[in-house]
Write an enzyme that holds these catalytic residues in place. Structure first.
Site, PDB file in Angstrom:
ATOM      1  N   ASP A   1       0.283  -1.189   0.215  1.00  0.00           N
ATOM      2  CA  ASP A   1       0.251  -0.124  -0.178  1.00  0.00           C
ATOM      3  C   ASP A   1       0.760   1.098  -0.102  1.00  0.00           C
ATOM      4  O   ASP A   1       0.123   2.233   0.625  1.00  0.00           O
ATOM      5  CB  ASP A   1      -1.450   0.423   1.256  1.00  0.00           C
ATOM      6  CG  ASP A   1      -1.996  -1.595   0.991  1.00  0.00           C
ATOM      7  OD1 ASP A   1      -2.431  -1.608   0.541  1.00  0.00           O
ATOM      8  OD2 ASP A   1      -1.536  -1.695   2.039  1.00  0.00           O
TER       9      ASP A   1
ATOM     10  N   LYS B   1       2.672   2.235  -4.814  1.00  0.00           N
ATOM     11  CA  LYS B   1       2.872   1.107  -6.038  1.00  0.00           C
ATOM     12  C   LYS B   1       2.690   1.259  -7.472  1.00  0.00           C
ATOM     13  O   LYS B   1       2.828   1.683  -8.633  1.00  0.00           O
ATOM     14  CB  LYS B   1       3.609   0.079  -6.109  1.00  0.00           C
ATOM     15  CG  LYS B   1       4.488  -0.702  -5.410  1.00  0.00           C
ATOM     16  CD  LYS B   1       4.477  -1.856  -5.150  1.00  0.00           C
ATOM     17  CE  LYS B   1       3.819  -2.417  -4.358  1.00  0.00           C
ATOM     18  NZ  LYS B   1       3.198  -2.500  -3.328  1.00  0.00           N
TER      19      LYS B   1
ATOM     20  N   GLY C   1      -3.805  -4.713  -4.485  1.00  0.00           N
ATOM     21  CA  GLY C   1      -4.232  -3.671  -5.662  1.00  0.00           C
ATOM     22  C   GLY C   1      -3.834  -2.382  -6.225  1.00  0.00           C
ATOM     23  O   GLY C   1      -2.982  -2.159  -4.984  1.00  0.00           O
ATOM     24  N   HIS C   2      -3.731  -2.600  -7.686  1.00  0.00           N
ATOM     25  CA  HIS C   2      -3.015  -1.144  -7.548  1.00  0.00           C
ATOM     26  C   HIS C   2      -4.155   0.224  -7.954  1.00  0.00           C
ATOM     27  O   HIS C   2      -4.836  -0.608  -8.858  1.00  0.00           O
ATOM     28  CB  HIS C   2      -2.107  -1.427  -8.426  1.00  0.00           C
ATOM     29  CG  HIS C   2      -0.789  -2.314  -7.930  1.00  0.00           C
ATOM     30  ND1 HIS C   2      -0.657  -1.496  -6.803  1.00  0.00           N
ATOM     31  CD2 HIS C   2       0.222  -2.518  -8.945  1.00  0.00           C
ATOM     32  CE1 HIS C   2       0.554  -2.711  -7.030  1.00  0.00           C
ATOM     33  NE2 HIS C   2       1.713  -3.071  -7.962  1.00  0.00           N
ATOM     34  N   THR C   3      -3.795   0.957  -7.833  1.00  0.00           N
ATOM     35  CA  THR C   3      -5.102   2.340  -8.239  1.00  0.00           C
ATOM     36  C   THR C   3      -3.866   2.863  -9.304  1.00  0.00           C
ATOM     37  O   THR C   3      -3.053   4.118  -8.801  1.00  0.00           O
ATOM     38  CB  THR C   3      -5.936   3.085  -7.086  1.00  0.00           C
ATOM     39  OG1 THR C   3      -6.721   2.252  -6.067  1.00  0.00           O
ATOM     40  CG2 THR C   3      -6.791   4.402  -7.240  1.00  0.00           C
TER      41      THR C   3
ATOM     42  N   ARG D   1       2.270 -30.163  -4.106  1.00  0.00           N
ATOM     43  CA  ARG D   1       2.501 -30.888  -5.559  1.00  0.00           C
ATOM     44  C   ARG D   1       1.295 -31.004  -6.011  1.00  0.00           C
ATOM     45  O   ARG D   1       1.108 -32.338  -6.183  1.00  0.00           O
ATOM     46  CB  ARG D   1       3.311 -31.747  -5.368  1.00  0.00           C
ATOM     47  CG  ARG D   1       4.733 -31.246  -5.573  1.00  0.00           C
ATOM     48  CD  ARG D   1       6.359 -32.290  -5.088  1.00  0.00           C
ATOM     49  NE  ARG D   1       5.913 -32.613  -3.843  1.00  0.00           N
ATOM     50  CZ  ARG D   1       6.395 -33.889  -2.977  1.00  0.00           C
ATOM     51  NH1 ARG D   1       7.446 -34.498  -3.698  1.00  0.00           N
ATOM     52  NH2 ARG D   1       6.063 -33.903  -1.977  1.00  0.00           N
TER      53      ARG D   1
ATOM     54  N   GLN E   1       2.353  -6.308  -3.024  1.00  0.00           N
ATOM     55  CA  GLN E   1       2.125  -6.355  -1.254  1.00  0.00           C
ATOM     56  C   GLN E   1       3.848  -5.472  -0.739  1.00  0.00           C
ATOM     57  O   GLN E   1       4.354  -4.690  -1.625  1.00  0.00           O
ATOM     58  CB  GLN E   1       1.939  -7.225  -0.686  1.00  0.00           C
ATOM     59  CG  GLN E   1       1.072  -8.537  -0.570  1.00  0.00           C
ATOM     60  CD  GLN E   1       0.726  -9.007  -1.298  1.00  0.00           C
ATOM     61  OE1 GLN E   1       2.016 -10.333  -2.322  1.00  0.00           O
ATOM     62  NE2 GLN E   1      -0.251  -9.689  -2.210  1.00  0.00           N
TER      63      GLN E   1
ATOM     64  N   THR F   1      -6.992  -0.841  -1.573  1.00  0.00           N
ATOM     65  CA  THR F   1      -7.428  -0.859  -2.958  1.00  0.00           C
ATOM     66  C   THR F   1      -8.534  -1.981  -2.927  1.00  0.00           C
ATOM     67  O   THR F   1      -9.750  -1.957  -3.787  1.00  0.00           O
ATOM     68  CB  THR F   1      -6.785  -1.219  -3.596  1.00  0.00           C
ATOM     69  OG1 THR F   1      -6.122  -0.024  -4.096  1.00  0.00           O
ATOM     70  CG2 THR F   1      -7.142  -0.844  -5.327  1.00  0.00           C
TER      71      THR F   1
END
Length: 429
Positions: free
Chosen positions: A13, A16, A40-42, A143, A223, A298
Site C-alpha cells: 500500500d 506502487k 491492488g493498484h490504483t 504438488r 504487497q 484497494t
C-alpha cells in the site's frame, strides 16, 4: 537501458500503482511475478481511475503485460477484471497480454478453506483477504495444484483431482463441511477454460525473445517486503516471497534480468490487517494521517493502520531486497504538521536495537525511538521539482535517505502520473 524491478519496501500500500504506471508507460513489457488478486493498484490516468488487483499495470497503456508463473491465478476473477477494464475502454488481447501456462490456479475450494480458517482462528486471525491465496500456494508446494496448462487437459485430470480432494476433504471434514463436489468443480473449470487458454503460453520463452530484442522489462511486485513469507513479520505475512529476487523465479528469467530495484516507500507507515506495527499511532495524529492519505485498501476497502515513518524497517527491507533507490510517495500527507517524527531505533528489554527482530513476541514488544523534526506548513502536493518543495520537506527527505542508507530516486507528490520529482531515472541506470 536497464530493466526495473518494483517492490514495496514496507507492508504494501505504498502507492506502487502510480509509480508502476509511470514506469510502465516507458517499458516494453510489464511482468507480475508473485502474489494473487489480494493486492491492488490504483492508477489515475487523466480523469479515469483504474483499480487493478491481478492484471499488470501496463495493460492500461497497451504495453505487453504478463502474469508470471510465480502468481496464483483466480480465473474467474481474471475474467471479471478484464471485462471491467474493457468496459472502461482498455483493449486486452493475446498480443498485449499473456499468462504463464504453469501458473497454479486459485479454486473455489481455496476460498472456502481460507474463510473457514480465519473464522475458526478467532483472535489469532492472520488478517487474510479471504481470497484463497494461501491455500493455493500450499497446494502448489504440496504438488497437488491444478495449473493453467491443465485446463487444456481436463479429461485427464482425475489423478490430480484425487490428490487434491484427498487433502481438502480431510480439512473440510475437520470444519464439519461436506467433501469437495468434484463434478461441480470440473464443470466450472470446463466453462472458464477457453477464456483463460486464449492467453496461456510459456511466457519465459516470450520474455526471452522480448529481452533479446533489447526491450525494457518492468517487473511488478505486489504487497511489500515486510509481508514476505521469509523476511516479513511472520506469521502475519502473505504466502509468497515479495522480495526482488522473486522476479527471476516468478517470471522464468534469470537473476541477471531484474536490473534496477526500485523500492516504493511511503513518507509515513501503514499496515492492513493483524500483526506488529512499532510506530502505530492510536490517536488523533494517526487518524489525521489516515484521513489525509485516504488509507483504505484497494482490494478490501479495509481501513489501514497508520504511524510515523520507521527507518529501521525500511533500511532492513532495502538491504534484504537489494534496493538500488527508493521512490518516496505521499509526501503531501505530511503537509501542515507542526512536528514530524522518524523512528531511528528500537528499545527491547532495556537494550537498543538497530534492526527488527524475527520472533513475533519481540516484534510486538519493541518500543520505537524517535527523532523529531520541524514540519512544514506549505503544500508539497503537485510539486514537480525540488524548487517546488518547502525547505523543511527537503530536509525530511534527506534525513530519510540517510537513515535508510539508500538514495531517493524519485518523489511522488500526488496520485497524478506527472506529479513526480525525478532524481535518478531507473531505466537509464
Amino acid at each position: 537501458m536497464a530493466n526495473v524491478t518494483v517492490i514495496g519496501a514496507q507492508w504494501g500500500d505504498e502507492g506502487k500503482g502510480k509509480i508502476v504506471d509511470w514506469l510502465a508507460s516507458r517499458a516494453d513489457a510489464v511482468v507480475r511475478f508473485q502474489g494473487g488478486h489480494n493486492a491492488g493498484h490504483t492508477l489515475v490516468v487523466g480523469n479515469t481511475t483504474y483499480k487493478l488487483s491481478l492484471l499488470p499495470s501496463g495493460i492500461v497503456t497497451g504495453t505487453l503485460s504478463i502474469i508470471g508463473n510465480g502468481v496464483v491465478l483466480d480465473p474467474w476473477h481474471l475474467k471479471s477484471e478484464i471485462e471491467k477494464l474493457e468496459g472502461q475502454g482498455v483493449e486486452i488481447n493475446a498480443d498485449n497480454f499473456a499468462i504463464a501456462d504453469n501458473c497454479p490456479l486459485i479454486l473455489p475450494i481455496h476460498r472456502d478453506l481460507d474463510g473457514l480458517r480465519e473464522t475458526a482462528a478467532g483472535s489469532g486471525k492472520i488478517g487474510t483477504t479471504g481470497r484463497g491465496i494461501g491455500p493455493a500456494y500450499e497446494d502448489k508446494v504440496g504438488r497437488r495444484a491444478i495449473r493453467v496448462c491443465d485446463l487444456a487437459h481436463l479429461d485427464q485430470l482425475e489423478p490430480q483431482l484425487n490428490r487434491l480432494c484427498a487433502h481438502h476433504d480431510a480439512l473440510r471434514a475437520g470444519f464439519d463441511q461436506p467433501p469437495v463436489d468434484r463434478e461441480a468443480l470440473l464443470a466450472e473449470l470446463r466453462e472458464i477454460a477457453p477464456f483463460v487458454l486464449q492467453y496461456a503460453q510459456p511466457v519465459w520463452k516470450r520474455l526471452k525473445k522480448v529481452r533479446k530484442a533489447g526491450a525494457k522489462v518492468l517487473f511488478e511486485g505486489a504487497q511489500g517486503v515486510l509481508l514476505d513469507v521469509d523476511h516479513g513479520t511472520y506469521p502475519f505475512v502473505t504466502s509468497s516471497n515479495t522480495v526482488s529476487g522473486t522476479a527471476a523465479s516468478g517470471s522464468g528469467l534469470g537473476p541477471n534480468s531484474t536490473g534496477f530495484v526500485l523500492g516504493i516507500v511511503k513518507a509515513y507507515t501503514t499496515r492492513v490487517g493483524s500483526g506488529p506495527f512499532p510506530t502505530e499511532l492510536d490517536d488523533d495524529t494517526g487518524q489525521r494521517l489516515g484521513e489525509r492519505g485516504h488509507e483504505f485498501g484497494t482490494v478490501t476497502g479495509r481501513k489501514r493502520r497508520c504511524g510515523w515513518f520507521d527507518a529501521v524497517l525500511v533500511r532492513q527491507s532495502c538491504a534484504i531486497s537489494g534496493v538500488t533507490g527508493i521512490a518516496l510517495t505521499k509526501l503531501d500527507v505530511l503537509d501542515g504538521f507542526e512536528k514530524v517524527k522518524i523512528c531511528t531505533g528500537y528499545r527491547l528489554n532495556g537494550k537498543i536495537m538497530d534492526y527488527f527482530p524475527s520472533h513475533a513476541a519481540d516484534q510486538a514488544n519493541v518500543e520505537p525511538i524517535y527523532e523529531e523534526m520541524d514540519g512544514w506548513q506549505e503544500t508539497t502536493a503537485g510539486a514537480r521539482s525540488w524548487a517546488d518543495l518547502p525547505a523543511q520537506a527537503i530536509k525530511y527527505i534527506q534525513r530519510v535517505q540517510e537513515l535508510i542508507e539508500t538514495p531517493v530516486a524519485l518523489v511522488s507528490t500526488s496520485p497524478e502520473r506527472e506529479d513526480t520529482i525525478l532524481v535518478r531515472d531507473p531505466f537509464m541506470d
